[in-house]
Design a protein around this motif. Sequence first.
Motif, short mmCIF file in Angstrom:
data_model
loop_
_atom_site.label_atom_id
_atom_site.label_comp_id
_atom_site.label_asym_id
_atom_site.label_seq_id
_atom_site.Cartn_x
_atom_site.Cartn_y
_atom_site.Cartn_z
N THR A 160 0.85 -1.19 0.00
CA THR A 160 0.00 0.00 0.00
C THR A 160 0.89 1.24 0.00
OG1 THR A 160 -0.14 0.10 2.42
CG2 THR A 160 -1.85 -1.16 1.27
N VAL A 161 0.46 2.25 -0.73
CA VAL A 161 1.15 3.54 -0.78
C VAL A 161 0.08 4.61 -0.75
CG1 VAL A 161 2.71 5.05 -2.09
CG2 VAL A 161 3.04 2.57 -2.17
N GLU A 162 0.19 5.54 0.19
CA GLU A 162 -0.80 6.62 0.28
C GLU A 162 -0.13 7.88 0.81
OE1 GLU A 162 -3.65 4.77 2.86
OE2 GLU A 162 -2.58 5.36 4.68
N TYR A 163 -0.78 9.01 0.59
CA TYR A 163 -0.28 10.27 1.14
C TYR A 163 -0.33 10.21 2.66
CZ TYR A 163 -0.72 12.51 -3.46
OH TYR A 163 -0.59 12.86 -4.77
N ALA A 164 0.68 10.77 3.31
CA ALA A 164 0.70 10.88 4.77
C ALA A 164 0.59 12.36 5.12
CB ALA A 164 1.99 10.30 5.33
N HIS A 165 -0.47 12.71 5.86
CA HIS A 165 -0.69 14.10 6.26
C HIS A 165 -0.08 14.40 7.62
CE1 HIS A 165 -3.30 14.80 2.83
NE2 HIS A 165 -3.81 13.61 3.05
N GLU A 166 0.28 13.35 8.33
CA GLU A 166 0.92 13.53 9.64
C GLU A 166 1.80 12.32 9.93
OE1 GLU A 166 -2.11 13.60 12.64
OE2 GLU A 166 -2.82 11.60 12.15
N ILE A 167 2.74 12.52 10.83
CA ILE A 167 3.58 11.42 11.28
C ILE A 167 2.97 10.87 12.56
CG2 ILE A 167 5.87 10.74 12.10
CD1 ILE A 167 7.01 13.03 10.38
N ARG A 168 2.60 9.62 12.53
CA ARG A 168 2.01 8.97 13.71
C ARG A 168 3.14 8.54 14.65
NH1 ARG A 168 -1.55 5.08 9.88
NH2 ARG A 168 -3.03 6.64 9.14
N PRO A 169 2.86 8.49 15.94
CA PRO A 169 3.90 8.10 16.90
C PRO A 169 4.50 6.71 16.63
CG PRO A 169 1.97 8.94 18.06
CD PRO A 169 1.60 8.85 16.61
N THR A 170 3.73 5.83 16.02
CA THR A 170 4.21 4.47 15.77
C THR A 170 4.86 4.28 14.39
OG1 THR A 170 2.00 3.86 15.00
CG2 THR A 170 2.51 3.42 17.32
N ASP A 171 4.83 5.31 13.55
CA ASP A 171 5.43 5.20 12.22
C ASP A 171 6.94 5.03 12.31
OD1 ASP A 171 3.11 5.48 10.69
OD2 ASP A 171 3.29 7.66 10.57
N GLU A 172 7.48 4.21 11.44
CA GLU A 172 8.92 4.11 11.25
C GLU A 172 9.25 5.12 10.15
OE1 GLU A 172 12.72 2.61 11.94
OE2 GLU A 172 10.92 1.88 12.94
N VAL A 173 9.97 6.17 10.50
CA VAL A 173 10.25 7.25 9.56
C VAL A 173 11.56 6.95 8.84
CG1 VAL A 173 10.64 9.73 9.27
CG2 VAL A 173 9.03 8.91 11.00
N VAL A 174 11.50 6.90 7.51
CA VAL A 174 12.68 6.68 6.68
C VAL A 174 12.90 7.96 5.89
CG1 VAL A 174 13.67 5.35 4.78
CG2 VAL A 174 12.25 4.21 6.50
N GLU A 175 14.07 8.55 6.06
CA GLU A 175 14.44 9.73 5.27
C GLU A 175 15.58 9.31 4.35
OE1 GLU A 175 14.42 13.63 7.15
OE2 GLU A 175 13.89 12.60 9.01
N ASP A 176 15.34 9.42 3.06
CA ASP A 176 16.33 8.99 2.06
C ASP A 176 16.22 9.91 0.86
OD1 ASP A 176 18.29 7.47 0.82
OD2 ASP A 176 16.95 5.84 0.27
N LYS A 177 17.33 10.43 0.42
CA LYS A 177 17.40 11.26 -0.78
C LYS A 177 16.46 12.48 -0.71
CE LYS A 177 19.01 7.60 -3.83
NZ LYS A 177 19.26 6.57 -2.85
N VAL A 223 13.54 12.85 0.88
CA VAL A 223 12.10 12.63 1.04
C VAL A 223 11.84 11.72 2.23
CG1 VAL A 223 11.59 12.98 -1.40
CG2 VAL A 223 12.06 10.69 -0.59
N LYS A 224 10.59 11.72 2.71
CA LYS A 224 10.20 10.89 3.85
C LYS A 224 9.23 9.80 3.41
CE LYS A 224 10.68 14.07 7.64
NZ LYS A 224 10.03 15.03 8.50
N ILE A 225 9.52 8.62 3.90
CA ILE A 225 8.63 7.47 3.77
C ILE A 225 8.25 7.09 5.19
CG2 ILE A 225 8.46 5.03 3.12
CD1 ILE A 225 8.63 6.80 0.74
N LEU A 226 6.97 6.92 5.44
CA LEU A 226 6.49 6.51 6.76
C LEU A 226 6.02 5.06 6.63
CD1 LEU A 226 4.45 9.73 7.51
CD2 LEU A 226 6.85 9.28 7.97
N VAL A 227 6.67 4.19 7.35
CA VAL A 227 6.35 2.76 7.23
C VAL A 227 5.42 2.37 8.37
CG1 VAL A 227 7.30 0.43 7.14
CG2 VAL A 227 8.59 2.34 6.15
N ASP A 228 4.31 1.75 8.00
CA ASP A 228 3.35 1.23 8.97
C ASP A 228 4.08 0.24 9.87
OD1 ASP A 228 1.41 -0.42 10.24
OD2 ASP A 228 -0.01 -0.09 8.63
N PRO A 229 3.94 0.36 11.20
CA PRO A 229 4.69 -0.52 12.10
C PRO A 229 4.40 -2.01 11.89
CG PRO A 229 3.02 0.71 13.31
CD PRO A 229 3.08 1.29 11.93
N LYS A 230 3.20 -2.35 11.42
CA LYS A 230 2.87 -3.77 11.18
C LYS A 230 3.59 -4.31 9.95
CE LYS A 230 -1.38 -2.66 11.21
NZ LYS A 230 -2.48 -1.87 11.42
#
Length: 133
Positions: A60-77, A79-86
């Motif tokens: 799944t890929v969708e827009y993220a409007h906020e960073i959730r406390p449980t998100d795994e935040v990946v910053e690369d090149k 940009v930010k990717i927020l990975v669902d903890p599950k």
Amino acid sequence: MTQATPASSTPKPRRPRPQVMRLTDAAAQRITELTQRADSEIVGLRVGVKNGGCAGQSYTVEYAHEIRPTDEVVEDKGVKILVDPKAVLFLLGTEMDYKADKMQAQFVFNNPNQISACGCGESVELRPAKIDG
């Protein structure tokens, strides 16, 4: 009588956590384009895995409007990717790419945890990453 040695209150240093995902230049460029032209402010793209499809799971890929406390935040090149903890164990070591040709344009996941994929290309079978400890 023996005297007990007091337990050390100094915590052991933690080993650095591996980066869950990395991006190709093409994926980073496409994410930048998407975030710049979005109708509302977004902080990055949220990536996850859901159950369903012929092979059992799909990305799944969708827009993220906020960073959730449980998100795994990946910053690369840049940009930010927020990975669902599950999804972290299923996506560990994955390279996210972006491919465009005459017929389609899509994000592509080069995932070492992928066991198989459906013939339609919409679903995959994933196993959790093996973590050496």
